[in-house]
Design a protein around this motif. Sequence first.
Motif, PDB file in Angstrom:
ATOM      1  N   ILE A 167       0.860  -1.178   0.000  1.00  0.00           N
ATOM      2  CA  ILE A 167       0.000   0.000   0.000  1.00  0.00           C
ATOM      3  C   ILE A 167       0.895   1.226   0.000  1.00  0.00           C
ATOM      4  N   VAL A 168       0.645   2.134  -0.941  1.00  0.00           N
ATOM      5  CA  VAL A 168       1.496   3.317  -1.104  1.00  0.00           C
ATOM      6  C   VAL A 168       0.649   4.572  -1.041  1.00  0.00           C
ATOM      7  N   LYS A 169       1.143   5.542  -0.295  1.00  0.00           N
ATOM      8  CA  LYS A 169       0.608   6.901  -0.330  1.00  0.00           C
ATOM      9  C   LYS A 169       1.702   7.790  -0.896  1.00  0.00           C
ATOM     10  N   ARG A 170       1.458   8.385  -2.076  1.00  0.00           N
ATOM     11  CA  ARG A 170       2.457   9.244  -2.720  1.00  0.00           C
ATOM     12  C   ARG A 170       1.748  10.467  -3.274  1.00  0.00           C
ATOM     13  N   TYR A 171       2.062  11.623  -2.707  1.00  0.00           N
ATOM     14  CA  TYR A 171       1.392  12.874  -3.071  1.00  0.00           C
ATOM     15  C   TYR A 171      -0.121  12.693  -2.906  1.00  0.00           C
ATOM     16  N   ASP A 172      -0.892  12.840  -3.993  1.00  0.00           N
ATOM     17  CA  ASP A 172      -2.346  12.699  -3.892  1.00  0.00           C
ATOM     18  C   ASP A 172      -2.813  11.316  -4.330  1.00  0.00           C
ATOM     19  N   HIS A 173      -1.883  10.340  -4.405  1.00  0.00           N
ATOM     20  CA  HIS A 173      -2.198   8.997  -4.873  1.00  0.00           C
ATOM     21  C   HIS A 173      -2.272   8.021  -3.710  1.00  0.00           C
ATOM     22  N   LEU A 174      -3.224   7.081  -3.798  1.00  0.00           N
ATOM     23  CA  LEU A 174      -3.282   5.912  -2.937  1.00  0.00           C
ATOM     24  C   LEU A 174      -3.314   4.687  -3.837  1.00  0.00           C
ATOM     25  N   LEU A 175      -2.413   3.730  -3.599  1.00  0.00           N
ATOM     26  CA  LEU A 175      -2.315   2.559  -4.454  1.00  0.00           C
ATOM     27  C   LEU A 175      -2.253   1.292  -3.615  1.00  0.00           C
ATOM     28  N   LEU A 176      -2.816   0.202  -4.161  1.00  0.00           N
ATOM     29  CA  LEU A 176      -2.809  -1.087  -3.476  1.00  0.00           C
ATOM     30  C   LEU A 176      -2.474  -2.182  -4.482  1.00  0.00           C
ATOM     31  N   TRP A 177      -1.442  -2.969  -4.149  1.00  0.00           N
ATOM     32  CA  TRP A 177      -1.091  -4.153  -4.936  1.00  0.00           C
ATOM     33  C   TRP A 177      -1.329  -5.402  -4.100  1.00  0.00           C
ATOM     34  N   VAL A 178      -1.835  -6.442  -4.737  1.00  0.00           N
ATOM     35  CA  VAL A 178      -1.939  -7.757  -4.125  1.00  0.00           C
ATOM     36  C   VAL A 178      -1.193  -8.735  -5.030  1.00  0.00           C
ATOM     37  N   ASP A 179      -0.152  -9.335  -4.504  1.00  0.00           N
ATOM     38  CA  ASP A 179       0.701 -10.248  -5.277  1.00  0.00           C
ATOM     39  C   ASP A 179       1.158  -9.596  -6.579  1.00  0.00           C
ATOM     40  N   ASN A 180       1.605  -8.331  -6.462  1.00  0.00           N
ATOM     41  CA  ASN A 180       2.153  -7.547  -7.572  1.00  0.00           C
ATOM     42  C   ASN A 180       1.128  -7.194  -8.652  1.00  0.00           C
ATOM     43  N   THR A 181      -0.140  -7.376  -8.362  1.00  0.00           N
ATOM     44  CA  THR A 181      -1.207  -6.940  -9.268  1.00  0.00           C
ATOM     45  C   THR A 181      -1.843  -5.684  -8.690  1.00  0.00           C
ATOM     46  N   LEU A 182      -1.859  -4.610  -9.473  1.00  0.00           N
ATOM     47  CA  LEU A 182      -2.446  -3.356  -8.997  1.00  0.00           C
ATOM     48  C   LEU A 182      -3.961  -3.498  -8.910  1.00  0.00           C
ATOM     49  N   MET A 183      -4.498  -3.383  -7.714  1.00  0.00           N
ATOM     50  CA  MET A 183      -5.942  -3.506  -7.500  1.00  0.00           C
ATOM     51  C   MET A 183      -6.617  -2.146  -7.365  1.00  0.00           C
ATOM     52  N   ILE A 184      -5.906  -1.176  -6.783  1.00  0.00           N
ATOM     53  CA  ILE A 184      -6.508   0.144  -6.555  1.00  0.00           C
ATOM     54  C   ILE A 184      -5.503   1.220  -6.917  1.00  0.00           C
ATOM     55  N   ARG A 185      -5.984   2.218  -7.648  1.00  0.00           N
ATOM     56  CA  ARG A 185      -5.250   3.482  -7.773  1.00  0.00           C
ATOM     57  C   ARG A 185      -6.290   4.589  -7.652  1.00  0.00           C
ATOM     58  N   TYR A 186      -6.106   5.430  -6.675  1.00  0.00           N
ATOM     59  CA  TYR A 186      -7.057   6.510  -6.419  1.00  0.00           C
ATOM     60  C   TYR A 186      -6.304   7.811  -6.216  1.00  0.00           C
ATOM     61  N   ARG A 187      -6.766   8.849  -6.904  1.00  0.00           N
ATOM     62  CA  ARG A 187      -6.188  10.188  -6.741  1.00  0.00           C
ATOM     63  C   ARG A 187      -7.230  11.101  -6.112  1.00  0.00           C
ATOM     64  N   ASP A 188      -6.844  11.768  -5.064  1.00  0.00           N
ATOM     65  CA  ASP A 188      -7.755  12.673  -4.362  1.00  0.00           C
ATOM     66  C   ASP A 188      -7.334  14.111  -4.635  1.00  0.00           C
ATOM     67  N   PRO A 189      -8.131  14.869  -5.406  1.00  0.00           N
ATOM     68  CA  PRO A 189      -7.763  16.271  -5.674  1.00  0.00           C
ATOM     69  C   PRO A 189      -7.712  17.133  -4.422  1.00  0.00           C
ATOM     70  N   ASP A 190      -8.364  16.661  -3.353  1.00  0.00           N
ATOM     71  CA  ASP A 190      -8.392  17.430  -2.097  1.00  0.00           C
ATOM     72  C   ASP A 190      -7.824  16.561  -0.980  1.00  0.00           C
ATOM     73  N   PHE A 191      -6.553  16.154  -1.158  1.00  0.00           N
ATOM     74  CA  PHE A 191      -5.961  15.199  -0.235  1.00  0.00           C
ATOM     75  C   PHE A 191      -5.787  15.821   1.147  1.00  0.00           C
TER      76      PHE A 191
END
Length: 799
Positions: A345-369
């Motif tokens: 699980i990564v939080k980078r700038y306005d991005h939130l990302l989730l990988w399960v077994d190296n497969t990207l399951m979630i990428r979400y960008r919040d304009p109002d982080f």
Amino acid sequence: MEARNFLLSKKIQIHFMDLISRFINFVGLVVKIEEDGEICEIPFHEQLFSFNFNHLLKKNIRDLYILPTEKSLTKLAMTLIQQEDTFINEAYFDPKFCYPSRNLYEDLDTFFEFYSDIPFSRLYLWHMDGYGILGVIEFNEFFRRSVYYKPYPLIILDQQSKIKGFNEKFLNLFPTRPQFPQTLLSQNIETFIRPNPLDIIRGHGLDSTVEQHEKGIDVFTIDFSRATSEEISVNLIMTDLSTFAGGWRWTPQEKQQGLLSFVKPLNFNELDCRISIQLKESEGTFPSMILGGSQWDKKLFPDYKGYLVGFDSAEQQYIVKKEGERVHVVAGAFPADKKKHHIEIVKRYDHLLLWVDNTLMIRYRDPDFKENPEVFLYLYSDTAGKGIITLDSLQLTVFPRKRRLELPINRCVMHQNGVDTTVEFTQLADSRIARIYSRFYYVFVLHDVSSFTQSIKSLKDEREKAFLERNKFKALAMQGNIEQAEMVGESLKLTGIKENAKIAAASSVTVLIEGKTGTGKEVLAHFIHKHSLNSQGPFVKVDCSSLPGSLLESELFGFEKGAFTGADHSRKGKLEEAEGGTLFLDEIGNLSANAQIKLLNFLQDFTLEHIGSNKKVMVHTRIIAATNETLSELVKQGKFRADLMYRLNIVNFQLPMLQERKEDIPYLCTHFLQIFNRQFNRSIKGFTAESFQKLIEYDWPGNIRELGNVIQRAVLYCEKKMIDKGHLSFMSERALPTHEPLTLIIPKGNSRLLKREHIVLLLKKNNGVAKYAASEAGISRATLFRKIKKYKITKAECF
């Protein structure tokens, strides 16, 4: 009345009316239905909004609700068996016996000015033994919630980007209003708006491998096959962790709300992070991650101030929650086997990302982080008490944040009939409107910023397009104190000053800055220091107007023990404190004659003598002086030495008043908005076109300082997402009370003569800012606060 009397006399374990009232939280009604589908009686309906449902009588329920035609109503209904006066069933509102409306009779689109093809209501059919068929109708609550957003364009999108609902204000964004609004429903939003808001928040087209493999700073790595409890407890609160022969297990418990807490918080203003979890075995549960949460107080769930990223085991979907509300979902199941699994699980700038077994399951960008200086991290399981997780390893990596300049990511363009309308969107995190009949929808409020962009374009054209390449809406992010900020603005005058300041900063020459109060003299001094060879040294400020002459000399040059009464120890002066850096002498025109001589001698060879000593001390510091009066005029009046003026005036900067660089006002406004949003914990998006027009038309006698005070006041009292002209008030609009002594003379530098009326006047003139009031009075802030306490001056008297 027969059906109503029946309802009042019978029970369903609890009374009929109690059950229906508990279940229906908006508008609902109960209808008696004949076997052929005709509505013959309405024994109950909510009185809310004065809806009248008598027009339903004699109508057929099959015409109003989508019911299978091949079955009779009796077979479509849930059977309730009577035992004496009580009807019994395990689930009275079973979704298997629930049927959606055809949206033909409710008229909620007319009443609420909201159009939708989501069913306006649902019908639950009950077949009651020995009585007949009843229909319990539940109206959709999201219509009522939509009233709160009635002043703004609002749209509802499904997972496929199809329009599922919109209000009347959304139609006003079209150059020509659609003749039949319902025809917009189920169309793809890209038909009208590009880029697609869903593509933006999903991060479509962005490379996720950068965040996954980016090298950072390892905060800790726990190898659970080898770690001792002492080693683990340094980084994790070990509640619900237990050891066994193969390592450590986490058994989430309801008492801890399924949380496994990290010990140390992070600063999301300065750091991003990646959490890597290696599961050796997982029995019926999958850990999610809470990022940026509050410290758990065993009352409020800690995601209410942050984000939750992970898997919802009940609904079998990956989710992102913001402040406790869903903002993003992705359908999919977590691997059912009990083998090892790797989660990142990564939080980078306005991005939130989730990988399960190296497969990207979630990428979400919040304009109002939401970014907070102290946030807590948690592992979380939504199946507390029902599963065990065997942990293999856990790693926390952080990444220093870098300044990123880019256009707002939440900006889109509506293109219709050759007309472009620029809009910015805000995603609503509100389950009462985004979660309808257990389905999640994306809900956006739109803001028309076309006039704002046109105003900026006009200002740019007037200034020969000198800063076309710049971001029109965002000033540089301020780090630290307001006075330590970059110089904000791109006008030709300011651009020239910044370029010359960088040239001057490269040498050690003395600099004189002249300009009216509030034009940014101290900001320019910081700018020069930041770009100088002495930038790693200290920046020391001395306000020459705040101290009497004798005290100012000891403050600048230092003194030896016994040099004067009260000098019970030696002390270095500000010139020595600024060794290897910059000394900023503000209001240099207020130096006493004796101090002027000593400063002149210092500038000749950069040596000084402490008061009470004849020993020479060499100091390597750079002098920047500032004044709101013209030194040449003070020389003519005999108040300032000509030779000292020439020594100081090697490089001279004349700062323009704000009314001479009005094209910088949008940049400054955005800059101050960012500052005060953080200070007051607000999330105001920006300014309306009318508010910018009002700001640009004003003359700003108090310059940038007055602008900052106006924006601070607006942010403090604004309860909307945009600041409009009604939130802006200027000194000229706030007339002073008639009893105020307008001609009152301030006894500058003499605190003993300062009376209550002096203090009140000073605070009013400076909008309640103690720092500036004390400076104008020639006293320290500590003295000012003692006076305020002595005279019991209230906050209300200061504005």
